[in-house]
Scaffold this motif. Structure first.
Motif, PDB file in Angstrom:
ATOM      1  N   SER A  47       0.811  -1.214   0.000  1.00 14.82           N
ATOM      2  CA  SER A  47       0.000   0.000   0.000  1.00 14.82           C
ATOM      3  C   SER A  47       0.845   1.266   0.000  1.00 14.82           C
ATOM      4  CB  SER A  47      -0.912   0.020   1.240  1.00 14.82           C
ATOM      5  OG  SER A  47      -1.721  -1.131   1.301  1.00 14.82           O
ATOM      6  N   MET A  50       0.455   5.102  -1.741  1.00 14.42           N
ATOM      7  CA  MET A  50      -0.810   5.795  -1.558  1.00 14.42           C
ATOM      8  C   MET A  50      -0.619   6.892  -0.500  1.00 14.42           C
ATOM      9  SD  MET A  50      -3.584   2.745  -1.117  1.00 14.42           S
ATOM     10  CE  MET A  50      -4.115   1.689  -2.452  1.00 14.42           C
ATOM     11  N   ASP A  53      -4.675   8.750   3.649  1.00 19.54           N
ATOM     12  CA  ASP A  53      -6.123   8.544   3.660  1.00 19.54           C
ATOM     13  C   ASP A  53      -6.498   7.274   2.905  1.00 19.54           C
ATOM     14  OD1 ASP A  53      -5.214   9.688   1.297  1.00 19.54           O
ATOM     15  OD2 ASP A  53      -7.036  10.875   0.972  1.00 19.54           O
ATOM     16  N   ARG A  54      -5.968   7.122   1.714  1.00 17.89           N
ATOM     17  CA  ARG A  54      -6.267   5.944   0.905  1.00 17.89           C
ATOM     18  C   ARG A  54      -5.632   4.685   1.495  1.00 17.89           C
ATOM     19  NH1 ARG A  54      -8.153   6.964  -4.509  1.00 17.89           N
ATOM     20  NH2 ARG A  54      -8.451   9.194  -4.841  1.00 17.89           N
ATOM     21  N   ASP A  57      -7.866   3.485   4.237  1.00 20.44           N
ATOM     22  CA  ASP A  57      -9.061   2.879   3.627  1.00 20.44           C
ATOM     23  C   ASP A  57      -8.736   1.492   3.090  1.00 20.44           C
ATOM     24  OD1 ASP A  57     -10.697   5.011   4.164  1.00 20.44           O
ATOM     25  OD2 ASP A  57     -10.660   5.840   2.136  1.00 20.44           O
ATOM     26  N   HIS A  58      -7.595   1.384   2.421  1.00 13.07           N
ATOM     27  CA  HIS A  58      -7.191   0.136   1.780  1.00 13.07           C
ATOM     28  C   HIS A  58      -6.937  -0.959   2.809  1.00 13.07           C
ATOM     29  CE1 HIS A  58      -5.605  -2.206  -1.570  1.00 13.07           C
ATOM     30  NE2 HIS A  58      -4.506  -2.456  -0.883  1.00 13.07           N
ATOM     31  N   ARG A 142      -6.393  15.097  -3.240  1.00 10.46           N
ATOM     32  CA  ARG A 142      -6.484  13.645  -3.227  1.00 10.46           C
ATOM     33  C   ARG A 142      -5.096  13.061  -3.462  1.00 10.46           C
ATOM     34  NH1 ARG A 142     -10.209  12.443  -8.067  1.00 10.46           N
ATOM     35  NH2 ARG A 142      -8.739  13.997  -8.914  1.00 10.46           N
ATOM     36  N   TRP A 172       0.962   2.623  -7.835  1.00 15.71           N
ATOM     37  CA  TRP A 172       0.154   3.828  -7.633  1.00 15.71           C
ATOM     38  C   TRP A 172       0.754   5.002  -8.393  1.00 15.71           C
ATOM     39  CZ3 TRP A 172      -3.480   1.077  -5.947  1.00 15.71           C
ATOM     40  CH2 TRP A 172      -3.254   0.055  -5.026  1.00 15.71           C
TER      41      TRP A 172
END
Length: 237
Positions: A47, A50, A53-54, A57-58, A142, A172
Motif C-alpha cells: 500500500s 498511496m 487517507d487511501r 481505507d485500503h 487527493r 500507484w
C-alpha cells in the motif's frame, strides 16, 4: 513510434530516490498496532505509495471507525521522522538528477510527503541546486492513485503533461501518471517487482536510479514515446 524530447522529468521521492519504503512500512505497522489494528507488513508494503487517507481505507476498509485516523497518522509521522538523520539516497539518485539537469531538463520532485518529511528527504538527496520545483502533501486534495500531486507539479513548474515523463517505484505512481497520459518509468528499488510495474503500464523498468542513469541516453527520459506508451517495454537492469 513517435518520439519527442521531453522538457522535464517528474520524480517521486519516497522509494524512488530515497530508500524509505520499508521505513514507512515499519512506521505504519507500529502505528496501526498501537491503535489496535494488527496488519501484516506485507499488506502495508503493497500500500506504500498511496496517501495516508487511501492507505488506511485500503488496509482497514472505508466503513471503519475513523475517530483514530489522526492518531494513527501522527504516530506514523513521529516514528518515520525518527529516521530522518539516517535517510539514505538510493544508488546514484543525485547523479541522476544532475544528469537530467545537465541535459537541459527541468527536474521536479513530485512528492506528496508532508513538509517536514520533504525537508528530510531533500537533505538526504543533497541535490537542491538542480531541482526546479518541489511539491508536498499540501498541494494535493487527493492522494495517489489520483493524479492531483502530478497536476500540482505541472502547474508549479509550468510544464505540460505532453512534454514530461514521470519516474516512480509503485503501481500507484504508474496509475497516477497514466490518468494524465504521462509515461511512467518504474524502478524496482521500492520493492515492487518488474512484472507488476510493467503490468500496471510502466513504459520502462529499471532496478534503481543508477540503472536508469546508465541507460539514460536511450531511455524515455530523453525520448518520450507519445503514440503508444505501453509498447516496447524495456526491461533493463
Amino acid at each position: 513510434m513517435a518520439a519527442a524530447r521531453p522538457e522535464g522529468v517528474l520524480f517521486d521521492v519516497d522509494g524512488t530516490l530515497v530508500d524509505t519504503t520499508y521505513l514507512h512500512t515499519v512506521a505504519w505497522w507500529e502505528a496501526l498496532r498501537r491503535c489496535g489494528h494488527p496488519v501484516p507488513m506485507a499488506l502495508i508494503h503493497r500500500s506504500i505509495g498511496m496517501g495516508s487517507d487511501r492507505l488506511l481505507d485500503h488496509l482497514l476498509g472505508p466503513e471503519r471507525d475513523r475517530t483514530e485516523d489522526d492518531r494513527v497518522r501522527d504516530v506514523h509521522d513521529s516514528l518515520f521522522l525518527g529516521y530522518a538523520e539516517r535517510l539514505t539516497p538510493l544508488p546514484h539518485a543525485a547523479d541522476l538528477l544532475r544528469a537530467c539537469a545537465e541535459r537541459g531538463l527541468r527536474v521536479v520532485l513530485a512528492t506528496s510527503a508532508a513538509e517536514q518529511e520533504v525537508r528530510a528527504l531533500r537533505a538526504a538527496l543533497d541535490a537542491d541546486d538542480v531541482v526546479d520545483t518541489v511539491t508536498s502533501s499540501a498541494d494535493a486534495r487527493r492522494s495517489k492513485p489520483a493524479p492531483d500531486i502530478l497536476v500540482a507539479a505541472l502547474e508549479q513548474s509550468g510544464l505540460a503533461a505532453g512534454r514530461v515523463v514521470f519516474v516512480g517505484d509503485s503501481v500507484w505512481d504508474v496509475a497516477a501518471a497514466g490518468r494524465l497520459g504521462i509515461p511512467c518509468i518504474g524502478l524496482t528499488c521500492g520493492g515492487t517487482g518488474r512484472a507488476e510495474l510493467a503490468g500496471a503500464g510502466a513504459v520502462e523498468v529499471y532496478d534503481d536510479p543508477g540503472a536508469l542513469l546508465a541507460n539514460l541516453t536511450d531511455s524515455s527520459v530523453l525520448h518520450r514515446r507519445h503514440d503508444d506508451i505501453d509498447a516496447d517495454l524495456n526491461m533493463k537492469a
